[in-house]
Structures are given as C-alpha cells and as structure tokens.
Scaffold this motif. Structure first.
Motif, mmCIF file in Angstrom:
data_model
loop_
_atom_site.group_PDB
_atom_site.id
_atom_site.type_symbol
_atom_site.label_atom_id
_atom_site.label_comp_id
_atom_site.label_asym_id
_atom_site.label_seq_id
_atom_site.Cartn_x
_atom_site.Cartn_y
_atom_site.Cartn_z
ATOM 1 N N ASN A 253 -23.488 -32.064 117.084
ATOM 2 C CA ASN A 253 -23.631 -32.932 115.919
ATOM 3 C C ASN A 253 -22.590 -32.627 114.842
ATOM 4 O OD1 ASN A 253 -25.071 -35.104 114.825
ATOM 5 N ND2 ASN A 253 -26.303 -33.746 113.543
ATOM 6 N N GLU A 260 -17.579 -37.838 109.217
ATOM 7 C CA GLU A 260 -18.081 -38.558 108.044
ATOM 8 C C GLU A 260 -17.617 -37.879 106.755
ATOM 9 O OE1 GLU A 260 -22.146 -39.745 108.147
ATOM 10 O OE2 GLU A 260 -21.922 -40.796 106.244
ATOM 11 N N MET A 264 -15.419 -39.414 103.732
ATOM 12 C CA MET A 264 -15.907 -39.435 102.350
ATOM 13 C C MET A 264 -14.892 -38.823 101.388
ATOM 14 S SD MET A 264 -19.852 -38.428 103.218
ATOM 15 C CE MET A 264 -20.727 -38.587 101.671
ATOM 16 N N PRO A 341 -24.005 -33.672 107.240
ATOM 17 C CA PRO A 341 -22.815 -34.172 106.547
ATOM 18 C C PRO A 341 -22.555 -33.380 105.267
ATOM 19 C CG PRO A 341 -24.200 -36.009 107.238
ATOM 20 C CD PRO A 341 -24.974 -34.758 107.520
ATOM 21 N N ASP A 342 -23.642 -32.962 104.589
ATOM 22 C CA ASP A 342 -23.460 -32.233 103.325
ATOM 23 C C ASP A 342 -22.870 -30.839 103.529
ATOM 24 O OD1 ASP A 342 -24.751 -34.161 101.350
ATOM 25 O OD2 ASP A 342 -26.200 -34.018 102.967
ATOM 26 N N PRO A 359 -24.367 -38.824 93.482
ATOM 27 C CA PRO A 359 -25.063 -39.506 92.385
ATOM 28 C C PRO A 359 -24.689 -38.869 91.032
ATOM 29 C CG PRO A 359 -26.585 -38.984 94.164
ATOM 30 C CD PRO A 359 -25.292 -38.313 94.495
ATOM 31 N N TYR A 363 -28.263 -39.275 86.716
ATOM 32 C CA TYR A 363 -29.303 -39.569 87.711
ATOM 33 C C TYR A 363 -29.951 -38.270 88.180
ATOM 34 C CZ TYR A 363 -31.690 -41.624 91.733
ATOM 35 O OH TYR A 363 -32.646 -42.028 92.626
ATOM 36 N N LEU A 367 -33.745 -37.224 87.913
ATOM 37 C CA LEU A 367 -34.491 -36.887 89.124
ATOM 38 C C LEU A 367 -35.266 -35.580 88.944
ATOM 39 C CD1 LEU A 367 -33.144 -37.585 92.591
ATOM 40 C CD2 LEU A 367 -34.280 -35.424 92.254
ATOM 41 N N THR A 371 -39.463 -35.620 88.843
ATOM 42 C CA THR A 371 -40.129 -35.143 90.061
ATOM 43 C C THR A 371 -40.713 -33.738 89.889
ATOM 44 O OG1 THR A 371 -38.053 -34.241 90.944
ATOM 45 C CG2 THR A 371 -38.657 -36.474 91.648
ATOM 46 N N LEU A 375 -43.926 -33.620 92.508
ATOM 47 C CA LEU A 375 -43.554 -33.702 93.928
ATOM 48 C C LEU A 375 -44.176 -32.533 94.690
ATOM 49 C CD1 LEU A 375 -42.136 -35.314 96.036
ATOM 50 C CD2 LEU A 375 -40.023 -34.114 95.528
ATOM 51 N N ARG B 58 -28.546 -45.446 110.335
ATOM 52 C CA ARG B 58 -27.162 -45.625 109.886
ATOM 53 C C ARG B 58 -26.663 -46.923 110.502
ATOM 54 N NH1 ARG B 58 -24.793 -40.945 108.518
ATOM 55 N NH2 ARG B 58 -23.894 -42.263 106.896
ATOM 56 N N PRO B 67 -26.527 -39.392 112.950
ATOM 57 C CA PRO B 67 -27.885 -39.805 112.586
ATOM 58 C C PRO B 67 -28.335 -39.373 111.191
ATOM 59 C CG PRO B 67 -27.945 -37.959 114.117
ATOM 60 C CD PRO B 67 -26.506 -38.358 113.996
ATOM 61 N N LEU B 68 -27.617 -38.450 110.565
ATOM 62 C CA LEU B 68 -28.109 -37.910 109.289
ATOM 63 C C LEU B 68 -27.434 -38.582 108.088
ATOM 64 C CD1 LEU B 68 -28.087 -34.126 110.238
ATOM 65 C CD2 LEU B 68 -30.072 -35.632 110.088
ATOM 66 N N ILE B 69 -28.239 -38.946 107.095
ATOM 67 C CA ILE B 69 -27.718 -39.556 105.866
ATOM 68 C C ILE B 69 -27.324 -38.442 104.901
ATOM 69 C CG2 ILE B 69 -28.353 -40.995 103.861
ATOM 70 C CD1 ILE B 69 -30.272 -42.501 105.720
ATOM 71 N N PRO B 70 -26.119 -38.509 104.321
ATOM 72 C CA PRO B 70 -25.763 -37.486 103.324
ATOM 73 C C PRO B 70 -26.723 -37.544 102.128
ATOM 74 C CG PRO B 70 -23.830 -38.756 104.001
ATOM 75 C CD PRO B 70 -25.025 -39.450 104.579
ATOM 76 N N ASN B 71 -26.888 -36.417 101.469
ATOM 77 C CA ASN B 71 -27.744 -36.384 100.272
ATOM 78 C C ASN B 71 -27.288 -37.426 99.266
ATOM 79 O OD1 ASN B 71 -29.350 -34.376 101.212
ATOM 80 N ND2 ASN B 71 -28.284 -32.731 100.115
ATOM 81 N N GLY B 72 -28.248 -38.053 98.605
ATOM 82 C CA GLY B 72 -27.923 -39.015 97.546
ATOM 83 C C GLY B 72 -27.305 -40.303 98.046
ATOM 84 N N ARG B 87 -40.438 -38.229 97.597
ATOM 85 C CA ARG B 87 -39.814 -37.103 98.302
ATOM 86 C C ARG B 87 -38.430 -37.519 98.833
ATOM 87 N NH1 ARG B 87 -42.964 -33.232 99.514
ATOM 88 N NH2 ARG B 87 -44.758 -34.544 99.979
ATOM 89 N N LEU B 89 -36.586 -39.980 97.645
ATOM 90 C CA LEU B 89 -35.704 -40.183 96.482
ATOM 91 C C LEU B 89 -35.118 -38.851 96.021
ATOM 92 C CD1 LEU B 89 -37.724 -42.840 94.453
ATOM 93 C CD2 LEU B 89 -35.381 -43.124 95.306
ATOM 94 N N SER B 90 -35.936 -37.800 96.101
ATOM 95 C CA SER B 90 -35.457 -36.514 95.578
ATOM 96 C C SER B 90 -34.279 -35.997 96.416
ATOM 97 C CB SER B 90 -36.589 -35.487 95.527
ATOM 98 O OG SER B 90 -36.873 -35.013 96.816
ATOM 99 N N GLY B 93 -31.896 -40.228 96.823
ATOM 100 C CA GLY B 93 -31.852 -41.246 95.769
ATOM 101 C C GLY B 93 -30.513 -41.323 95.054
ATOM 102 N N ASN B 94 -30.247 -42.470 94.472
ATOM 103 C CA ASN B 94 -29.043 -42.695 93.662
ATOM 104 C C ASN B 94 -29.301 -43.939 92.806
ATOM 105 O OD1 ASN B 94 -27.942 -45.173 95.199
ATOM 106 N ND2 ASN B 94 -28.330 -43.672 96.803
ATOM 107 N N GLU B 95 -28.364 -44.258 91.923
ATOM 108 C CA GLU B 95 -28.572 -45.349 90.963
ATOM 109 C C GLU B 95 -28.833 -46.700 91.623
ATOM 110 O OE1 GLU B 95 -26.085 -43.199 90.984
ATOM 111 O OE2 GLU B 95 -25.694 -42.430 88.969
ATOM 112 N N VAL B 97 -30.294 -47.344 94.713
ATOM 113 C CA VAL B 97 -31.248 -47.402 95.824
ATOM 114 C C VAL B 97 -32.408 -48.361 95.530
ATOM 115 C CG1 VAL B 97 -32.676 -45.434 95.075
ATOM 116 C CG2 VAL B 97 -32.497 -45.976 97.513
#
Lengths: 639, 202
Positions: A253, A260, A264, A341-342, A359, A363, A367, A371, A375, B58, B67-72, B87, B89-90, B93-95, B97
């Motif tokens: 992976n 990606e 970016m 990706p991070d 973000p 924001y 957040l 939260t 949360l 994706r 398959p993984l979405i980057p943070n934010g 959870r 969103l934390s 999340g971003n402006e 979404v």
C-alpha cells in the motif's frame, strides 16, 4: 453480489474485493484444492471459493488449523494439483513448522503448485498483533510477492501458481488488510474450462527433509535462480524521472500512498518511484541500478523496516553506499502501523522542505473546540443476545464468591472482547489460539510451588478444535488442576460464521460428521458438565461446584448458539422484552445497563430508568434474570 | 452530472452492524459501471462488533487512487449515527465537507456503563453543523421503523444521498443494482425505503 460476477468471463472489468480478486486469479490459474482456517482479513478467500467449488470441481475445506490446511494443500501439490492455502499473519506462525520443511524438500516432480496467501493486518484492526510476515519468507527459504493493488492481486496470484510449478516450491503471496478488504475494479482474464483435476502422486517419491544439508543447499540454489527472475520481473516497475535525486521505493500500500503524496506536493515529475513487488529473494541489482543517480531514497512500507533493511544491505559496499536511505529506521516514517497518505506526505515534507496545506488553522481550531468535550469513544462489545455476555456474567459471580482469587486464561474469539473496557475483564492472560489451556496447564501445577488457587481457562468451540485439543490432552496426562470452559456457540463467530468440525456441515454446505465437544472430552476420561450460559444461576452454580472439586482437569461446556446465527436461521424474536417502569429503580440500581451492558438496553437520561431499544433487542430475555427487582418482563412471542 | 472535485472522497460510516458496507459497495458498483475509477477501503471482521466502522471511497475520472483518504480531505460523509459523523469530521473534516447524518443515536457501551456521557442532541447537531459546509439530518431509522424494518435505515439514508444530488448516480441505477443483488422478496421494501429517503431531501 460482486463475487457472482467472478464466475463468468462475460464482463471484462468487475468491481471486486481484494480477496475476491485473489480468488478470481486462483480460478484463472486452475486451482483444484484450497484449504484454510478462518482469520481476518483472509477469510473471504476460502468462503468465495467454496461458493463455486461444485461447479468448478474444487475441493475446498475449512481445516482445523493453518498447519493442517497447508499440509493438505501441499499434499495436493505433490499429487500434481494446483493448490492454495490462505491465512492471517498469526496463522502463518502455526503453519511455519511445516512450511519451513516444505521449502527444503520442494513439492516433488508431479507438476503441482502451491500458493500460500498470508494476509497481514497492519495496525492490528482485527488482530492481537500486527506481526509482519515478510520476515518469514527469508526464514522459510520461500519466495514472496506482494501486490500493490486489487487489480494487480488477480494477475500476481496467477503468476505465483506458474512460479510454484516451474520451480517446484510453494510461493508466498503477502496480502494486507487494505488489499484483502479493499475493493476496486479488476480486469479479468479467461477462466479455464471447469474440469476435474487428475491426481497422480508418485508412490516411489521421497519427499522428506532428512538429507538436511543437501536440501538446504538445493533451496538456496533455487532461490538464486528465482532471484534472477525477480530482477527482471514486470511486477517491479519504475515511474517518473530516471535520474531523480530523490527516489521513493514503495511496496504494498506504500505505492498508492506515495504516489498520492507526491501528487499533493506537485513532486510527481521530480521524484522517481520504484515499485517493489518481489520481496524475497530481493532484487538487489534492480535496486542498485535505480539507486545510482539518487542522493536520497525514501522507503514507504508498512509495519517493520523490511525493505529498508534489504535496500541498505543491497547498497552496502557499492558506489551507491553514500546514498541516504530514509524510512522507519531514520525516523521519517513511524515504526509499526499502516502506511497512509499522511505518513507518506509527512516523510516527503521532512525530506524536501515542502509544506502541505491541509484544512485551515481556523477550521482546525474550531474542530478542537467543538469536539473536545463530546467526542467520546465507542468501545467494542458483544452483540445483543450474545451467549458470552451470560457466560462472563456467571463467571464474574463465581469468581466474586471465591473472593476474586481465581486466575483466568483466555483464548481467541468473540469472547476475547472480555479484555476490553466494556467486557468483564476477567481474563488475566490472553495470547494465541489455544494458549488458554497451555497456560492453565502450567498454572495448574503451581500447587507444587505453594499456590493452589483455582485456575480457569476459556476457549470457544472453533478454537477448541484448532489448538486446544493437544493442550487439553497434555493437561489431563500431566494431572494439572484446572477448569476448562468451552463456550460452544455453534460457529466460528468472530470471523463470520464459518463451518468447523463441530457444526455438522462443511465448507461447501454439505452434511459432515459432527465431532461433539462433550463426547470428545468424555472420551478423554475427565468429568464434563454442560450448562446454558443464559441460565445465569445454573452456570454460576456449576462453576462453583467445579471449583470446589479442586483437583484434576474439569470441563464445563457452555452451550448456546451465537445469536447472529440463530437470528439468521429462525428470523424471529423468541420474546418481547419490556421494562416495567413502576418496578424499575433507575440509577439507584442500574444493574442491567451499567453492569450487564447489553447494547439493546437504554437508560432514560432524565429518570435513569431502563428501557429496551426495540430495533436492537433480539428478544433473548436474559436481562430479565439480571434485574434484582423483576422489573424486566418477558412475554413469549407466538411463532 | 460530474464530480465536484477529482478525486472525490466519500465516507460511509456508522456502528458495526448498521449496513454501511452494503451501501458503500452498492455506490461503488454503480460508479464503476459508469466508468469511474474507484477504490474502497474498509475494515471489517468481528473486532468491529459494536464499534465505529467506516468505508472510504476514492472516486476519480483519471486513475485508481489508494483506498485511504488523507486527513482533512473528505468531500462527503454519509453517516448512520450522528456521533460517528463527528468522529469522521474530526479526522477528515474541512471547510467544504458536506455531511448527511441519521438522527438515531446508538449509545456506546461506555455510556450505559456510566463512564461517559453522550452529547445532547443540540450540542452534537451544533458541532456537526459548525464543521460542515452543509449538514443534512435524516430520521432514517425512524422512517425504517415506520416501514416495519429498522434494518433498512441504511437504504433510507442512501435515498437521502440520492435526493441531495451530490453523486453522479441515479435512482434507476440504484434500483437496477438492487434487482441484481437483493433477494426479490425484499425489493419492494427497499424501494419504499429509498423513496422515503429521497423525499426527506427533495
């Protein structure tokens, strides 16, 4: 479902789960024999194969454990068939004793093949650990390949069968959660005609390891030859500029995450990417070739620095020895865990000085603010109606009656949830499949060393056949003092209700001999008690009586079908459960919701009184016997 | 209709057993049929019993993403439980979404045990609205219970997603997929659930 499409070649591209893509590739390769013991994230491989077993003339089985599964599959290969075994990382450890020998001897000369799929679980999403199986290829002298995408998985497993046949050895295909449980579009190849494979084992063969030194050398020679093949493998690919100063070497992976992250940061035309899919034997020359112009190399992989160590080793003593190899050991990527990706972004930013704008700070501040207090976490727990909730409730009562001085060893299954904060936290020790009885057998000898408190070990029915049986025989033979509890819920529930030796049917749904836990234990000559875990008082009483007996191995079988299995078969709620609001004492008591904690129980935020969540309650009614004030009432539902 | 961004990142989340995987894969199959590159990331297995679960999709016109979405970086969050919306969103999340949340709450066992307090409806809703460019709330479970089958909450929510017109998939395509993947006897109920969901947004 999407797997139905895997039966036909009409559509060229279909949407498949990674494990379904592996199944498709195995079918295209003409697999005849497949065996496994379930384990997340590998279980769907055998499940999907079992659905087409009859029309494709396959033998598909759930074996008692991974070692047995691999032995059966290897035997089929020695008989000239194409075979497959699949397991999770922990399962590979069980099978390794056999597999280390099997790679020394090879698979005979009848033209068979064996692919061993091992599905790792980086981040341990559904596992006790995230052990990295890639190390084991070197340990076992076996070739290993790892796909980078669902689409590649189909093609690669086909290739693994060919490689196995050509070199007469089994081949590892390493998968991981994001591949096995990822879905994507897969380009299909042609399926061979469904024919019955013809077994032809050589009855004059001598496939055994007792020419140890000779076989060792033969295995090493074989790996040397395969290394040459891997140096030129089409599964290893280079992308981007050839003469880049920064080279990313990615496996699994790590490739999609790295690509990606480069996109970016707008670095896709400045950084070279080497995708490494042949992990062992390691394509040393290929790595040296691409490292020539690089000043820095970033390794993107999951869990352990396996590729990182191999790359450093490959460059050592060459003109590229001055290249900085960065990754986990250098601290650019955290040790352990999944590659994301991070993580790839973070490492690339550290190396290049680039900044990624996520973000806005406003924001992120918002957040944090909104939260922070609300949360709350969502702990894992047993389903509403789960027999284990009754078993552990009764166990808790019995242990309290002993003043808490009981040592409990656990095992692997849904009952493992006991150790989480929302469980009953009764298990003192928990390790591998079957460890419950091995550990209790040891503790059951401690009376010889001045400690003679009760010892209780707990396992499930599927685990009982997997690895508890040898431990139990040993404990009885060596006269350990212990109580062994089998939570017999008629299913391998945790991995998705696969068949096992105790359920009376097999992997393809045909009737099969039912090997009864109770009869088996009785035949071992020890006392066996059977109880219903939803008879809470009866189960506590049975436990207390067994504790009072003090000596020898005593067995308690707590028998009740998994609620999910029952509901699927019967589709009805046996009872309607209601809380009599006049009798409920609310927070003053709280026994049902705060201690028994069935997720179908609700607590009124105003009055603190209990109620039943209709859409979640399966109607088992066990909560009625938990309430000290008889406020929970059950009514029979007419069938 | 085309994607708002490429790749378009969709999260379908909830609590184990609510059926998030079913609708994620249904959406995936339709988009794949429509010529989109697609990857779905999931974690499932019994370790998720009663826990938080989510599928990440994706979607792209140009290539298959991991398959993984980057943070934010989520574009849309479809959630079967409102605390799970928060959870997600934390992390994602971003402006910009958009969120679509079922209103039915599922109490974590820690709340029943008295260790945690579940946020009030007002607070939870406020937080979700605060963190979303657009936040839709759908009484999906209430509607499903009205239809006599709480299990179709996920299909009501899928209907709301169609009604919001955020993805290039049509009602007819969803029904077509259901015809080939759902038991025939359950089709009528699922069509009804889908329609009731669409109506909540229209």
């Amino acid at each position: 479902m999407s797997d139905q499409k895997s039966k036909t070649a009409e559509t060229e591209k279909v949407f498949l789960l990674g494990n379904e893509a592996l199944v498709r590739g195995a079918l295209e390769a003409g697999v005849n024999y497949a065996s496994a013991y379930p384990g997340t994230p590998s279980s769907e491989i055998i499940e999907r194969l079992s659905r087409v077993a009859k029309e494709r003339h396959l033998h598909v089985e759930w074996s008692s454990n991974e070692k047995v599964a691999c032995e059966g599959a290897a035997a089929a290969a020695v008989a000239g068939l194409n075979s497959l075994s699949a397991m999770k990382n922990a399962g590979l450890a069980v099978a390794l004793d056999f597999l280390t020998h099997a790679s020394l001897t090879g698979l005979g000369d009848q033209g068979g093949s064996l692919v061993v799929v091992v599905c790792d679980d980086p981040d341990a999403h559904s596992s006790g650990d995230e052990t990295d199986s890639r190390w084991q290829a070197r340990f076992a002298y076996a070739p290993m390949l790892e796909p980078t995408s669902v689409n590649e998985a189909r093609e690669m497993i086909r290739y693994c069968f060919d490689l196995s046949r050509e070199y007469g050895c089994y081949v590892f295909l390493r998968s991981y959660t994001r591949l096995s449980h990822g879905s994507s579009i897969v380009e299909l190849g042609p399926l061979p005609e469904a024919t019955v494979g013809q077994a032809h084992p050589d009855c004059n063969a001598a496939v055994n390891p007792y020419l140890g030194k000779v076989h060792h050398q033969l295995a090493l020679d074989r790996l040397d030859k395969i290394k040459e093949v891997f140096e030129a493998s089409k599964f290893n690919q280079h992308f981007g500029p050839e003469d880049a100063e920064l080279l990313v070497i990615a496996s699994g992976n790590g490739l999609s995450c790295g690509q990606e992250a480069l996109d970016m940061l707008g670095l896709q035309n400045e950084v070279g990417v080497l995708k490494l899919a042949t992990l062992w034997p390691f394509p040393v020359e290929l790595v040296r070739k691409h490292a020539k112009t690089a000043k820095k190399i970033l390794i993107l992989e999951e869990v352990d620095p396996v590729v990182e160590v191999l790359v450093k080793d490959a460059l050592n003593g060459t003109e590229a020895a001055q290249v900085q190899v960065l990754g986990k050991e250098s601290g650019h990527v955290p040790m352990g865990g999944e590659i994301t990706p991070d993580r790839a972004l973070d490492a690339l930013c550290k190396i290049t000085g680039k900044i990624y704008q996520g973000p806005s700070e406003a924001y992120q501040a918002k957040l944090k603010e909104v939260t922070e207090d609300i949360l709350i976490s969502r702990g894992l727990t047993w389903c509403p109606g789960c027999p284990h909730r009754g078993s552990f409730w009764a166990l808790d009562k019995a242990i309290k009656a002993e003043g808490g001085e009981v040592f409990v060893t656990g095992d692997i299954g849904c009952y493992t949830l006991d150790v989480f904060p929302e469980g009953k936290c009764q298990m003192n020790m928990l390790h591998a499949m079957g460890s419950s009885i091995g550990l209790s057998a040891g503790l059951g000898q401690m009376h010889k060393f001045g400690w003679d408190k009760p010892v209780i070990s707990i396992c499930g029915d599927s685990t009982f056949y997997h690895a508890v049986l040898p431990g139990l025989v040993s404990a009885i033979y060596n006269q350990s003092n212990l109580i062994h509890v089998v939570l017999d819920n008629d299913a391998t529930a945790m991995t998705g209700f696969q068949a096992h030796a105790g359920v009376g049917y097999n992997a393809v749904g045909d009737d099969a001999p039912r090997i009864d836990v109770v009869k088996l234990c009785e035949a071992l000559g020890v006392p066996v008690t059977v109880a219903d875990p939803f008879d809470l008082r009866g189960t506590t009483k049975a436990l207390r009586e067994l504790i009072a007996q003090k000596e020898g191995v005593r067995i308690l079988v707590l028998r009740r079908t998994c609620e999910l299995v029952r509901m699927k078969a019967e589709k009805t709620k046996p009872h309607k459960v209601v809380v009599n609001q006049d009798k409920c004492k609310g927070e003053e008591c709280g026994t049902c919701y705060s201690k028994f904690r069935c997720p179908a129980l609700l607590k009124d935020p105003e009055t603190g009184k209990a109620s039943i969540r209709e859409d979640a309650c399966p109607g088992c009614g066990v909560c009625a016997s938990v309430c000290p004030f008889k406020a929970i009432e059950i009514q029979e539902v007419a069938k | 209709m085309s994607l708002a961004t490429d790749p378009y990142n969709l999260i379908v989340c909830g609590v184990g057993g609510q059926g998030n995987i079913l609708i994620a894969r249904l959406i995936g199959r339709i988009l794949a049929n429509n010529g989109y590159y697609l990857a779905i990331g999931e974690t499932f297995g019994a370790a998720q019993r009663g826990g938080s679960v989510f599928s990440s999709l994706r979607i792209s016109k140009t290539r298959t993403y991991g398959p993984l979405i980057p943070n934010g970086a989520a574009n849309l969050i479809v959630s079967l439980e409102p605390l799970e919306t928060l959870r997600m969103l934390s992390n994602f999340g971003n402006e910009k979404v958009v969120t679509i949340s079922n209103t039915q709450t599922t109490m974590p066992v820690g709340v029943l045990a008295g260790r945690n307090e579940y946020p009030t409806e007002e607070k939870l809703r406020g937080a979700i609205e605060e963190l979303s460019q657009r936040a839709l709330f759908v009484p999906a479970t209430d509607i499903a219970v009205e239809l006599g089958a709480p299990i179709v909450s996920n299909i009501v929510l899928l209907g709301a997603l169609l009604g919001a017109k955020l993805l290039p998939i049509s009602e007819e395509e969803v029904k077509e997929d259901m015809r080939s993947t759902f038991p025939a006897g359950k089709l009528e109920l699922n069509y009804q659930a889908l329609q009731r969901g669409i109506d909540t947004v229209a």
